[in-house]
Design a protein around this motif. Structure first.
Motif, PDB file in Angstrom:
ATOM      1  N   ASN A  99       8.809 -10.927   2.012  1.00  0.00           N
ATOM      2  CA  ASN A  99       8.272 -11.805   3.040  1.00  0.00           C
ATOM      3  C   ASN A  99       6.784 -11.486   3.212  1.00  0.00           C
ATOM      4  OD1 ASN A  99       7.299 -12.521   5.571  1.00  0.00           O
ATOM      5  ND2 ASN A  99       9.287 -12.316   6.556  1.00  0.00           N
ATOM      6  N   GLU A 100       5.954 -12.479   2.953  1.00  0.00           N
ATOM      7  CA  GLU A 100       4.507 -12.242   2.950  1.00  0.00           C
ATOM      8  C   GLU A 100       3.982 -11.777   4.293  1.00  0.00           C
ATOM      9  OE1 GLU A 100       1.381 -14.067   1.230  1.00  0.00           O
ATOM     10  OE2 GLU A 100       2.374 -14.916  -0.524  1.00  0.00           O
ATOM     11  N   ALA A 101       4.530 -12.345   5.353  1.00  0.00           N
ATOM     12  CA  ALA A 101       4.050 -11.971   6.684  1.00  0.00           C
ATOM     13  C   ALA A 101       4.356 -10.504   6.955  1.00  0.00           C
ATOM     14  CB  ALA A 101       4.709 -12.855   7.742  1.00  0.00           C
ATOM     15  N   LYS A 102       5.584 -10.115   6.630  1.00  0.00           N
ATOM     16  CA  LYS A 102       5.958  -8.726   6.873  1.00  0.00           C
ATOM     17  C   LYS A 102       5.148  -7.791   5.980  1.00  0.00           C
ATOM     18  CE  LYS A 102       9.979  -5.793   7.582  1.00  0.00           C
ATOM     19  NZ  LYS A 102      11.443  -5.617   7.433  1.00  0.00           N
ATOM     20  N   GLU A 103       4.874  -8.262   4.798  1.00  0.00           N
ATOM     21  CA  GLU A 103       4.070  -7.475   3.870  1.00  0.00           C
ATOM     22  C   GLU A 103       2.689  -7.204   4.488  1.00  0.00           C
ATOM     23  OE1 GLU A 103       3.846  -9.456   0.095  1.00  0.00           O
ATOM     24  OE2 GLU A 103       2.251  -8.138  -0.610  1.00  0.00           O
ATOM     25  N   SER A 104       2.101  -8.227   5.054  1.00  0.00           N
ATOM     26  CA  SER A 104       0.779  -8.053   5.669  1.00  0.00           C
ATOM     27  C   SER A 104       0.843  -7.100   6.849  1.00  0.00           C
ATOM     28  CB  SER A 104       0.243  -9.407   6.132  1.00  0.00           C
ATOM     29  OG  SER A 104       0.049 -10.245   5.024  1.00  0.00           O
ATOM     30  N   VAL A 105       1.882  -7.241   7.643  1.00  0.00           N
ATOM     31  CA  VAL A 105       2.023  -6.349   8.796  1.00  0.00           C
ATOM     32  C   VAL A 105       2.075  -4.903   8.318  1.00  0.00           C
ATOM     33  CG1 VAL A 105       3.556  -5.606  10.638  1.00  0.00           C
ATOM     34  CG2 VAL A 105       3.164  -8.048  10.262  1.00  0.00           C
ATOM     35  N   TYR A 106       2.822  -4.668   7.255  1.00  0.00           N
ATOM     36  CA  TYR A 106       2.896  -3.303   6.740  1.00  0.00           C
ATOM     37  C   TYR A 106       1.557  -2.825   6.194  1.00  0.00           C
ATOM     38  CZ  TYR A 106       7.666  -1.666   7.285  1.00  0.00           C
ATOM     39  OH  TYR A 106       8.829  -1.180   7.807  1.00  0.00           O
ATOM     40  N   PHE A 107       0.838  -3.707   5.543  1.00  0.00           N
ATOM     41  CA  PHE A 107      -0.479  -3.302   5.053  1.00  0.00           C
ATOM     42  C   PHE A 107      -1.361  -2.861   6.215  1.00  0.00           C
ATOM     43  CE2 PHE A 107      -0.066  -5.721   0.877  1.00  0.00           C
ATOM     44  CZ  PHE A 107      -0.194  -4.592   0.106  1.00  0.00           C
ATOM     45  N   THR A 124       3.935  -9.843  -5.595  1.00  0.00           N
ATOM     46  CA  THR A 124       4.134 -11.260  -5.905  1.00  0.00           C
ATOM     47  C   THR A 124       2.848 -11.896  -6.411  1.00  0.00           C
ATOM     48  OG1 THR A 124       3.569 -11.923  -3.666  1.00  0.00           O
ATOM     49  CG2 THR A 124       5.881 -11.451  -4.103  1.00  0.00           C
ATOM     50  N   GLY A 125       1.720 -11.309  -6.022  1.00  0.00           N
ATOM     51  CA  GLY A 125       0.460 -11.844  -6.517  1.00  0.00           C
ATOM     52  C   GLY A 125      -0.183 -12.860  -5.591  1.00  0.00           C
ATOM     53  N   GLY A 126       0.280 -12.924  -4.360  1.00  0.00           N
ATOM     54  CA  GLY A 126      -0.294 -13.864  -3.395  1.00  0.00           C
ATOM     55  C   GLY A 126      -1.733 -13.498  -3.036  1.00  0.00           C
ATOM     56  N   ALA A 127      -2.391 -14.407  -2.352  1.00  0.00           N
ATOM     57  CA  ALA A 127      -3.807 -14.222  -2.018  1.00  0.00           C
ATOM     58  C   ALA A 127      -3.992 -13.071  -1.024  1.00  0.00           C
ATOM     59  CB  ALA A 127      -4.374 -15.508  -1.429  1.00  0.00           C
ATOM     60  N   GLU A 128      -3.143 -13.009  -0.021  1.00  0.00           N
ATOM     61  CA  GLU A 128      -3.213 -11.943   0.965  1.00  0.00           C
ATOM     62  C   GLU A 128      -3.145 -10.578   0.291  1.00  0.00           C
ATOM     63  OE1 GLU A 128      -2.994 -11.960   4.817  1.00  0.00           O
ATOM     64  OE2 GLU A 128      -4.306 -13.464   3.932  1.00  0.00           O
ATOM     65  N   GLU A 129      -2.181 -10.507  -0.617  1.00  0.00           N
ATOM     66  CA  GLU A 129      -1.962  -9.273  -1.350  1.00  0.00           C
ATOM     67  C   GLU A 129      -3.244  -8.804  -2.031  1.00  0.00           C
ATOM     68  OE1 GLU A 129       1.081  -9.916  -4.270  1.00  0.00           O
ATOM     69  OE2 GLU A 129       2.506  -8.969  -2.905  1.00  0.00           O
ATOM     70  N   GLN A 130      -3.853  -9.714  -2.745  1.00  0.00           N
ATOM     71  CA  GLN A 130      -5.105  -9.414  -3.441  1.00  0.00           C
ATOM     72  C   GLN A 130      -6.109  -8.823  -2.476  1.00  0.00           C
ATOM     73  OE1 GLN A 130      -6.317 -10.707  -6.654  1.00  0.00           O
ATOM     74  NE2 GLN A 130      -4.633 -12.012  -7.303  1.00  0.00           N
ATOM     75  N   LYS A 131      -6.241  -9.490  -1.341  1.00  0.00           N
ATOM     76  CA  LYS A 131      -7.228  -9.107  -0.340  1.00  0.00           C
ATOM     77  C   LYS A 131      -6.984  -7.665   0.116  1.00  0.00           C
ATOM     78  CE  LYS A 131      -7.087 -10.080   3.966  1.00  0.00           C
ATOM     79  NZ  LYS A 131      -6.601 -10.823   5.136  1.00  0.00           N
TER      80      LYS A 131
END
Lengths: 336, 336
Positions: A99-107, A124-131
């Motif tokens: 889940n991208e949102a949860k991933e960001s929260v953990y970051f 997954t390679g999403g944009a947030e991830e890259q950032k």
DNA sequence: ATGAAAGCGCTAACAT
DNA sequence: ATGTTAGCGCTTTCAT
């Protein structure tokens, strides 16, 4: 009990206690012993929290995993934890549930907590991830990837040689006498699966076998996919004699579905799985498979991360494992 | 970027920034907004490390597990992590490998790191363990147990009603018409297994069935045990018609061993497992089993721990789940 | 050989 | 309504 208390007890300043406990050469052995003995006697241990604030480093790493229920992650977690513990590091377990949102929260959490490094599996390679990845690396917090890396970001990656694994799997079945080998896999979009497929194609080509595109079946790892794959295979006018699935879960689902429909494994179909999950040995027939050394991959990832943490300018590295074919009962030689 | 930097940018003192960020009522909405906007713009986030040192609390909990490879722990881990994340807590993963020394090391680490609480699954009951548990509780660090608790320490425990589960499992098989039901389990010393056995015995007694002691087989969860159990069962002059295993792993091992020897499941033997592991649905036949709600148990354990952390004097609690029978293909009704 | 003191980034009591 | 300040427990530089 704090360092001040201990200093008072020992009749020295807290600076001396600190130096003694950290085995600084300037403190004579006698004083050191007196202080450490006192510390042991009173069960004094320095606060990691205070140390972290002072030193700006936490001896903690974050492990980002998409879903621990997926049976190949426990092995990775175990390997990472093992090496971390040996080096007095703790691992913060971050299950982001794909889940991208949860991933960001953990970051964000990992950032707030000043972790010394991150191990990331299932990117997954999403944009947030890259950032986030860039941001951490800029701040000098190294990241090691397991299985898949970030596009255009080679190095700091631990994985198996998927192309080779696909090649060897297909070659193994070909050597057993199989000529029509179905390839059942997950989404075509996932690069590691594409590599396995490329290896499979190459092996067939090298043995002058034609690739029957209708035997390349791509879905996900659900049992619905397995059932669909079985139906597709049984519908063929001329059926394959072997099935290579890129996941034990799929292989096992297909095996049981075939059995349900009265087919025998390996008499009617040889089945080769992928991963070597613990369950593969407690089904009948036991499943032949391509083993991924999950625990070892976890260990290596943590070793690599430690190297990066201790030596910031250390070279980017890539650790490649060779997958190994484990022969069990679900595959057999045929004479065509 | 620290709170001082942000204070300077906002033209206020760091106290004001702190109050604003923590939504203290004294700061007017306008100022607050200005400050939070500035924080967002510059990506400022307060350091958890500094907060922890100041407040003496870390928003971190330790999860002690004997071995994550054992397939019922991932579910627990997931449940714990889920609730922890929702409450802005992190979980420190402590896999002690069923090793007392490593267990002690982790206890020390958790102490040094000022965790706010601990969840402990797979307690062995050793002396060291007792000592640490007492020490943490004296310091006001609550501990919640999953599955088994500490002897003479009732409460703060999340588990299933094992007696009831054993009773219901046996009753289910009896209702299916079975009269001779083997009970295959792990070491007699483990209290939860003893309870399941007691429930099984009681169910037989309630149905006026005699317990055949030779059908009570206790070993461990290795496949060697399963093979031995199968041999013992096949050797009986009058064989059981059903097998109740207190672990899916054992049930599955026995199922495949029986199949290997030419027996059919469920025609020759009905098999009932325990745990409801994910694999039970991808074998043939699919395995009937007694479901343990692992993820939910993890969630409840974390909820309980949070309650204890937030309200130190909160009542000790015991959360008891009822296990549920999941009927699949490995069991069938017989007419004796 | 050891001590004094500053400071890591934050919160909270107390002032203004 | 906001600022000043002390202090959480440690390490490390600089003195003595």
């Amino acid at each position: 009990m704090t360092i001040d208390d201990l200093a008072r007890l020992a009749g020295v300043s807290k600076a001396t206690v600190s130096l003694a406990l950290n085995k600084d050469g300037r403190i004579p052995e006698a004083t050191r012993k007196r202080i450490t003995d006192l510390a042991d006697a009173h069960g004094y241990r320095p606060s990691t929290v205070a140390k972290s604030l002072r030193k700006g480093t936490t001896k903690a790493i974050g492990l980002m995993l998409p879903d621990i229920i997926n049976p190949f992650f426990p092995g990775i977690l175990k390997g990472v934890e093992e090496v971390a513990a040996q080096n007095d590091f703790i691992v913060i377990f971050c299950n982001f549930d794909e889940n991208e949102a949860k991933e960001s929260v953990y970051f964000e959490m990992l950032k707030d907590r000043w972790v010394d490094g991150i191990i990331f599996s299932g990117i997954t390679g999403g944009a947030e991830e890259q950032k986030y990845v860039r941001a951490f690396e800029e701040k000098g917090v190294p990241i090691v990837f397991i299985d898949r890396g970030l596009e255009g970001h080679d190095g700091n990656l631990v994985q198996i040689d998927n192309y080779d694994a696909g090649y060897r799997a297909a070659t193994y079945l070909i050597d057993l006498g199989h000529r029509r080998i179905a390839f059942v896999s997950g989404p075509e979009g996932i690069s590691i699966l594409r590599k396995r497929k490329d290896g499979y194609r190459k092996a067939l080509a090298d043995h002058r076998l034609e690739v029957d595109e209708s035997l390349i079946i791509e879905g996900d790892i659900s049992s619905a996919t397995a059932v669909a794959a079985v139906e597709r295979i049984l519908d063929r006018p001329v059926k394959p004699t072997a099935i290579f699935a890129t996941s034990d879960i799929v292989a096992l689902s297909m095996q049981s579905e075939l059995q349900k429909r009265g087919c025998r494994v390996p008499e009617d179909f040889s089945i080769l799985g992928f991963d070597n999950l613990p369950i593969t040995v407690i089904v009948h027939p036991t499943l032949s498979t391509v083993a991924q050394p999950f625990v070892e991959m976890g260990r290596q990832a943590m070793e690599l991360l430690l190297a990066l943490i201790q030596n910031k300018d250390s070279q980017r590295r890539k650790v490649l494992f060779n997958a190994e074919i484990i022969e069990r009962e679900s595959t057999r030689a045929i004479t065509s």
